[in-house]
Motif scaffolding. Structure first.
Motif, PDB file in Angstrom:
ATOM      1  N   UNK A  84       0.840  -1.203   0.000  1.00 32.51           N
ATOM      2  CA  UNK A  84       0.000   0.000   0.000  1.00 32.51           C
ATOM      3  C   UNK A  84       0.873   1.250   0.000  1.00 32.51           C
ATOM      4  N   UNK A  85       1.946   1.255   0.784  1.00 36.43           N
ATOM      5  CA  UNK A  85       2.862   2.400   0.808  1.00 36.43           C
ATOM      6  C   UNK A  85       3.487   2.607  -0.568  1.00 36.43           C
ATOM      7  N   UNK A  86       3.838   1.536  -1.245  1.00 39.54           N
ATOM      8  CA  UNK A  86       4.404   1.624  -2.584  1.00 39.54           C
ATOM      9  C   UNK A  86       3.394   2.239  -3.555  1.00 39.54           C
ATOM     10  N   UNK A  87       2.144   1.859  -3.433  1.00 36.78           N
ATOM     11  CA  UNK A  87       1.087   2.424  -4.277  1.00 36.78           C
ATOM     12  C   UNK A  87       0.918   3.917  -4.015  1.00 36.78           C
ATOM     13  N   UNK A  88       0.913   4.314  -2.756  1.00 35.95           N
ATOM     14  CA  UNK A  88       0.747   5.731  -2.416  1.00 35.95           C
ATOM     15  C   UNK A  88       1.930   6.550  -2.938  1.00 35.95           C
ATOM     16  N   UNK A  89       3.155   6.033  -2.811  1.00 40.22           N
ATOM     17  CA  UNK A  89       4.332   6.743  -3.313  1.00 40.22           C
ATOM     18  C   UNK A  89       4.267   6.854  -4.840  1.00 40.22           C
ATOM     19  N   UNK A  90       3.795   5.804  -5.509  1.00 44.40           N
ATOM     20  CA  UNK A  90       3.650   5.858  -6.964  1.00 44.40           C
ATOM     21  C   UNK A  90       2.626   6.904  -7.377  1.00 44.40           C
ATOM     22  N   UNK A  91       1.513   6.991  -6.657  1.00 41.73           N
ATOM     23  CA  UNK A  91       0.493   8.006  -6.958  1.00 41.73           C
ATOM     24  C   UNK A  91       1.064   9.405  -6.709  1.00 41.73           C
ATOM     25  N   UNK A  92       1.809   9.572  -5.623  1.00 46.36           N
ATOM     26  CA  UNK A  92       2.445  10.868  -5.360  1.00 46.36           C
ATOM     27  C   UNK A  92       3.396  11.243  -6.491  1.00 46.36           C
ATOM     28  N   UNK A  93       4.169  10.280  -6.974  1.00 51.92           N
ATOM     29  CA  UNK A  93       5.124  10.553  -8.051  1.00 51.92           C
ATOM     30  C   UNK A  93       4.397  10.949  -9.333  1.00 51.92           C
ATOM     31  N   UNK A  94       3.312  10.252  -9.636  1.00 49.11           N
ATOM     32  CA  UNK A  94       2.553  10.584 -10.847  1.00 49.11           C
ATOM     33  C   UNK A  94       1.941  11.977 -10.743  1.00 49.11           C
ATOM     34  N   UNK A  95       1.385  12.304  -9.593  1.00 49.44           N
ATOM     35  CA  UNK A  95       0.787  13.634  -9.423  1.00 49.44           C
ATOM     36  C   UNK A  95       1.855  14.729  -9.455  1.00 49.44           C
ATOM     37  N   UNK A  96       3.037  14.456  -8.931  1.00 48.61           N
ATOM     38  CA  UNK A  96       4.123  15.442  -8.989  1.00 48.61           C
ATOM     39  C   UNK A  96       4.560  15.675 -10.430  1.00 48.61           C
ATOM     40  N   UNK A  97       4.632  14.609 -11.209  1.00 45.11           N
ATOM     41  CA  UNK A  97       5.025  14.757 -12.611  1.00 45.11           C
ATOM     42  C   UNK A  97       3.975  15.548 -13.390  1.00 45.11           C
ATOM     43  N   UNK A  98       2.705  15.241 -13.169  1.00 46.84           N
ATOM     44  CA  UNK A  98       1.631  15.977 -13.845  1.00 46.84           C
ATOM     45  C   UNK A  98       1.652  17.444 -13.421  1.00 46.84           C
ATOM     46  N   UNK A  99       1.834  17.695 -12.138  1.00 49.99           N
ATOM     47  CA  UNK A  99       1.903  19.072 -11.653  1.00 49.99           C
ATOM     48  C   UNK A  99       3.069  19.839 -12.252  1.00 49.99           C
ATOM     49  N   UNK A 100       4.228  19.173 -12.370  1.00 54.60           N
ATOM     50  CA  UNK A 100       5.394  19.832 -12.959  1.00 54.60           C
ATOM     51  C   UNK A 100       5.155  20.145 -14.436  1.00 54.60           C
ATOM     52  N   UNK A 101       4.488  19.256 -15.141  1.00 54.88           N
ATOM     53  CA  UNK A 101       4.190  19.511 -16.559  1.00 54.88           C
ATOM     54  C   UNK A 101       3.252  20.707 -16.698  1.00 54.88           C
ATOM     55  N   UNK A 102       2.205  20.757 -15.879  1.00 55.88           N
ATOM     56  CA  UNK A 102       1.278  21.898 -15.941  1.00 55.88           C
ATOM     57  C   UNK A 102       1.970  23.198 -15.538  1.00 55.88           C
ATOM     58  N   UNK A 103       2.803  23.141 -14.492  1.00 49.78           N
ATOM     59  CA  UNK A 103       3.539  24.343 -14.083  1.00 49.78           C
ATOM     60  C   UNK A 103       4.457  24.816 -15.199  1.00 49.78           C
ATOM     61  N   UNK A 104       5.138  23.886 -15.832  1.00 44.50           N
ATOM     62  CA  UNK A 104       6.023  24.247 -16.931  1.00 44.50           C
ATOM     63  C   UNK A 104       5.273  24.858 -18.101  1.00 44.50           C
ATOM     64  N   UNK A 105       4.114  24.298 -18.425  1.00 50.99           N
ATOM     65  CA  UNK A 105       3.320  24.839 -19.526  1.00 50.99           C
ATOM     66  C   UNK A 105       2.839  26.254 -19.214  1.00 50.99           C
ATOM     67  N   UNK A 106       2.415  26.489 -17.984  1.00 48.31           N
ATOM     68  CA  UNK A 106       1.971  27.834 -17.610  1.00 48.31           C
ATOM     69  C   UNK A 106       3.125  28.827 -17.600  1.00 48.31           C
ATOM     70  N   UNK A 107       4.290  28.374 -17.186  1.00 46.72           N
ATOM     71  CA  UNK A 107       5.429  29.282 -17.112  1.00 46.72           C
ATOM     72  C   UNK A 107       5.962  29.620 -18.501  1.00 46.72           C
TER      73      UNK A 107
END
Length: 131
Positions: free
Chosen positions: A13-36
């Motif tokens: 379960x911890x591995x799943x949560x860390x994977x979800x955090x990593x995916x959301x961080x990557x998506x957030x970084x892509x959106x931040x980069x596009x806005x910038x």
């Protein structure tokens, strides 16, 4: 032939949560980069924040992939990463212009506590990292 052992449920379960955090961080970084890229006169701090978000996502993804190795340094690295994510969540709550109870219900505050609890509290999870 050696049979591969299955991860205990808390580690899984911890591995799943860390994977979800990593995916959301990557998506957030892509959106931040596009806005910038689209906006004029972006401060350098925003670029640093975007790169840190992307780096945290990549680190989380790599650590989630390595949890099956059962090494203690992977456990220590995951806990250190979650501490950094928790610190970023605390910083965002402190910087919030209208702090309240709802600002404490934040994935940056809840997920690190859940992952750390799942990896440290059950003895089966601690025993998994024995190498």
């Amino acid at each position: 032939m050696e049979q591969k052992q299955r991860m205990p449920r808390p580690v899984d379960i911890a591995c799943l949560v860390v994977t979800i955090q990593a995916a959301l961080a990557a998506v957030g970084a892509v959106f931040m980069g596009a806005l910038m890229v689209a906006g004029p006169d972006i401060p350098w701090v925003a670029w640093v924040l975007m790169l840190l978000t992307l780096a945290a996502g990549v680190c989380g993804w790599m650590l989630a992939d390595r949890m099956s190795s059962r090494r203690r340094r992977v456990l220590a690295s995951v806990i250190a990463l979650e501490a950094a994510v928790f610190a970023a969540g605390v910083a965002s709550v402190v910087e919030d212009s209208d702090p309240g109870l709802l600002s404490l219900v934040n994935p940056h505050l809840i997920a690190p506590v859940v992952v750390t609890g799942l990896l440290l509290v059950p003895s089966s999870a601690r025993a998994w990292f024995d190498r």
